[in-house]
Design a protein around this motif. Structure first.
Motif, PDB file in Angstrom:
ATOM      1  N   GLN A 209       0.834  -1.209   0.000  1.00 39.77           N
ATOM      2  CA  GLN A 209       0.000   0.000   0.000  1.00 39.77           C
ATOM      3  C   GLN A 209       0.866   1.256   0.000  1.00 39.77           C
ATOM      4  OE1 GLN A 209      -2.382  -0.893   3.541  1.00 39.77           O
ATOM      5  NE2 GLN A 209      -4.230  -0.879   2.268  1.00 39.77           N
ATOM      6  N   VAL A 210       1.919   1.255   0.814  1.00 40.37           N
ATOM      7  CA  VAL A 210       2.809   2.419   0.885  1.00 40.37           C
ATOM      8  C   VAL A 210       3.482   2.671  -0.464  1.00 40.37           C
ATOM      9  CG1 VAL A 210       5.009   3.214   1.834  1.00 40.37           C
ATOM     10  CG2 VAL A 210       3.252   2.358   3.356  1.00 40.37           C
ATOM     11  N   LEU A 211       3.961   1.634  -1.094  1.00 41.04           N
ATOM     12  CA  LEU A 211       4.619   1.798  -2.386  1.00 41.04           C
ATOM     13  C   LEU A 211       3.634   2.305  -3.437  1.00 41.04           C
ATOM     14  CD1 LEU A 211       6.879  -1.407  -2.506  1.00 41.04           C
ATOM     15  CD2 LEU A 211       7.477   0.888  -1.720  1.00 41.04           C
ATOM     16  N   GLN A 212       2.427   1.785  -3.430  1.00 41.38           N
ATOM     17  CA  GLN A 212       1.411   2.202  -4.395  1.00 41.38           C
ATOM     18  C   GLN A 212       0.988   3.639  -4.139  1.00 41.38           C
ATOM     19  OE1 GLN A 212      -1.463  -0.833  -5.766  1.00 41.38           O
ATOM     20  NE2 GLN A 212      -3.035   0.512  -4.948  1.00 41.38           N
ATOM     21  N   TRP A 213       0.870   4.024  -2.877  1.00 42.83           N
ATOM     22  CA  TRP A 213       0.490   5.392  -2.514  1.00 42.83           C
ATOM     23  C   TRP A 213       1.547   6.395  -2.993  1.00 42.83           C
ATOM     24  CZ3 TRP A 213       3.093   8.467   1.232  1.00 42.83           C
ATOM     25  CH2 TRP A 213       2.462   9.677   1.557  1.00 42.83           C
ATOM     26  N   GLN A 214       2.811   6.003  -2.904  1.00 41.53           N
ATOM     27  CA  GLN A 214       3.878   6.902  -3.356  1.00 41.53           C
ATOM     28  C   GLN A 214       3.887   7.075  -4.869  1.00 41.53           C
ATOM     29  OE1 GLN A 214       7.874   6.377  -1.399  1.00 41.53           O
ATOM     30  NE2 GLN A 214       6.818   4.690  -0.383  1.00 41.53           N
ATOM     31  N   ASP A 215       3.385   6.085  -5.597  1.00 40.02           N
ATOM     32  CA  ASP A 215       3.393   6.117  -7.060  1.00 40.02           C
ATOM     33  C   ASP A 215       1.989   5.822  -7.567  1.00 40.02           C
ATOM     34  OD1 ASP A 215       3.796   5.938  -9.753  1.00 40.02           O
ATOM     35  OD2 ASP A 215       5.216   4.263  -9.676  1.00 40.02           O
TER      36      ASP A 215
END
Length: 379
Positions: A209-215
C-alpha cells in the motif's frame, strides 16, 4: 567486539534514537526478533564485521517500522489503497522463477516490487518524488554487495532498479527466509517453519500500500511478486491476497538444493569467518523437503489457485511460457516488452556457477530419494 552488543532492547532503543520516533504500533514482531537475535548470538558465529553489519541492518529494519507507522498516521489514505496481487511466483531457487518474474513484470500493465524500494521503501526526510537519494543508495549498496561477494552475480543477476523479491519487505517483520539465507541460524529456521505468518503478511500488504500510494501510476495495476519464502506460508499467501495465484516453477530439487547451498555459503562468508558448507547443505535439504511437502498438501486442497511451470519450458521458449502464464493469472502479455527483457537478460549473463552436491555433504542419489515424493507430483 562481542555479541552482547546484539540484544533486542538495545536494537529497539537504537531505532528510536535514529529516527526520533517511539511508536512501533503492535509489537507482535518482538517475538520473531528475539528468536532471530538469540540464534544470531548462539549459532551464527559472527565476525567482528558481521556483527557490525548485522546490528546496523536490524536497526535500520526497526527504524523502517517506526517510519511506516508515522507515515500511516500522517497520511491515513495509505490504508485505503486497494492492493490487488495477481501472482506470487514461487519455486525453489534455480527453477526459472526469477526469469519468469522478470518477464511478467516487464509488462507495463502490471507492477512489481523494485530492488531499490525493497531496500528503501519510505522517502528520506526532504526527498523528492523522484526518490533520487534512495536510488543512489540502493545502487551503491548493490555494488558493495557484489564487491564483497563477487560470485553472487554468477548465481543471481542483480538489477538495483529492476524487479526484486518482495520477501525483502518482509524482513521488517523479522519473519523472513532472508535471515537463514544470510546467516547460519538453524533454530530460527525451525521456528519460522512452524510460525503463524498471518501478521507478517498483513504487514506485507501494508508495505505494498505504501509503495502504491507513493506512485499513483500503480493504481489499478495488478502486482506480480516472487519469492521462494512464500512456500513457508502458502495458505497464508492465498488467504491474505484473495485474487492471487501461486505460480510454481518446477525443477528437480537434486539440482536446486546444492545450488542454493552454494549461494547461502557465499553470502554467509560476509558475516562469519567460520562457515560450515556441509551443515548448510543438509539444513537446506531438510528445509526444502519440509516446505515442498506443505506445498503439495495445499496444492491438493486448493488446486484452482495454482499455475504450474516446468523449468524446461521456461528455458526452451521463455516468451511463449510467459504469455501462457500471463493468461492464466489474468494479466495482459506485452510481447514487445517480453522480448526486450529477454534481450537484456541475455546481455547480462556472465560467468558460471560451479559447485557439486558433495561440496555440501550431499549426493544426487540421496537427494533424489529424499525428494521422491515431490518428483512424483511434478507435472
Amino acid at each position: 567486539m562481542t555479541t552482547a552488543l546484539l540484544d533486542v532492547d538495545g536494537l529497539l532503543a537504537s531505532a528510536r534514537e535514529k529516527t526520533g520516533l517511539t511508536d512501533f504500533g503492535d509489537e507482535w514482531f518482538v517475538e520473531p526478533l528475539r528468536v532471530l537475535v538469540t540464534a544470531l548470538r548462539s549459532e551464527a558465529r559472527l565476525s567482528e564485521l558481521g556483527l557490525a553489519l548485522t546490528r546496523r541492518r536490524l536497526t535500520a529494519l526497526l527504524a523502517d517500522r517506526l517510519r511506516l507507522r508515522q507515515a500511516q498516521s500522517e497520511h491515513p489514505a495509505i490504508l485505503d489503497e486497494e492492493v490487488v496481487v495477481a501472482a506470487e511466483i514461487c519455486g525453489l531457487p534455480r527453477t526459472g522463477s526469477t526469469l519468469m518474474h522478470r518477464l511478467l513484470a516487464a509488462s507495463p500493465s502490471v507492477t512489481s516490487t523494485l530492488s531499490w524500494e525493497t531496500s528503501y521503501p519510505l522517502p528520506f526526510p526532504g526527498e523528492g518524488p523522484d526518490a533520487a537519494e534512495r536510488k543512489q543508495r540502493a545502487k551503491d549498496r548493490a555494488e558493495l554487495f557484489l564487491r564483497m561477494t563477487p560470485e553472487f552475480g554468477d548465481i543471481h543477476t542483480i538489477e538495483w532498479d529492476g524487479p526484486e523479491e518482495d520477501v525483502i519487505l518482509l524482513d521488517r517483520t523479522f519473519v523472513s527466509m532472508s535471515f537463514d539465507s544470510f546467516y547460519q541460524v538453524p533454530t530460527y529456521g525451525l521456528w519460522l517453519r512452524a510460525a503463524d505468518q498471518t501478521q507478517a503478511y498483513r504487514e506485507l500488504r501494508e508495505w505494498l500500500q505504501v509503495l502504491q500510494w507513493q506512485d499513483p501510476s500503480r493504481r489499478g495495476k495488478p502486482w506480480v511478486l516472487k519469492s521462494p519464502h512464500h512456500l513457508t506460508a502458502v495458505d497464508t499467501v492465498l488467504d491474505t491476497f484473495p485474487t492471487c495465484r501461486i505460480v510454481m516453477t518446477h525443477r528437480s530439487p537434486a539440482e536446486a538444493v546444492p545450488s542454493y547451498a552454494s549461494m547461502v555459503t557465499s553470502i554467509c562468508h560476509q558475516y562469519s569467518d567460520d562457515v560450515d558448507p556441509v551443515a548448510i547443505g543438509r539444513y537446506w535439504r531438510d528445509r526444502f523437503a519440509a516446505t515442498l511437502r506443505e506445498f503439495t498438501s495445499v496444492r491438493a486442497r486448493r488446486p484452482d489457485r495454482f499455475v504450474d511451470v516446468r523449468f524446461r519450458d521456461v528455458v526452451s521458449d521463455p516468451l511463449a511460457e510467459a504469455v501462457r502464464v500471463s493468461g492464466l493469472v489474468g494479466v495482459p502479455a506485452d510481447r514487445e516488452a517480453l522480448s526486450a527483457y529477454l534481450a537484456r537478460n541475455r546481455a547480462q549473463r556472465h560467468g558460471s556457477h560451479t559447485y557439486t552436491a558433495a561440496d555440501f555433504g550431499l549426493s544426487e542419489a540421496d537427494l533424489k530419494r529424499d525428494f521422491a515424493f515431490y518428483e512424483e507430483v511434478v507435472p
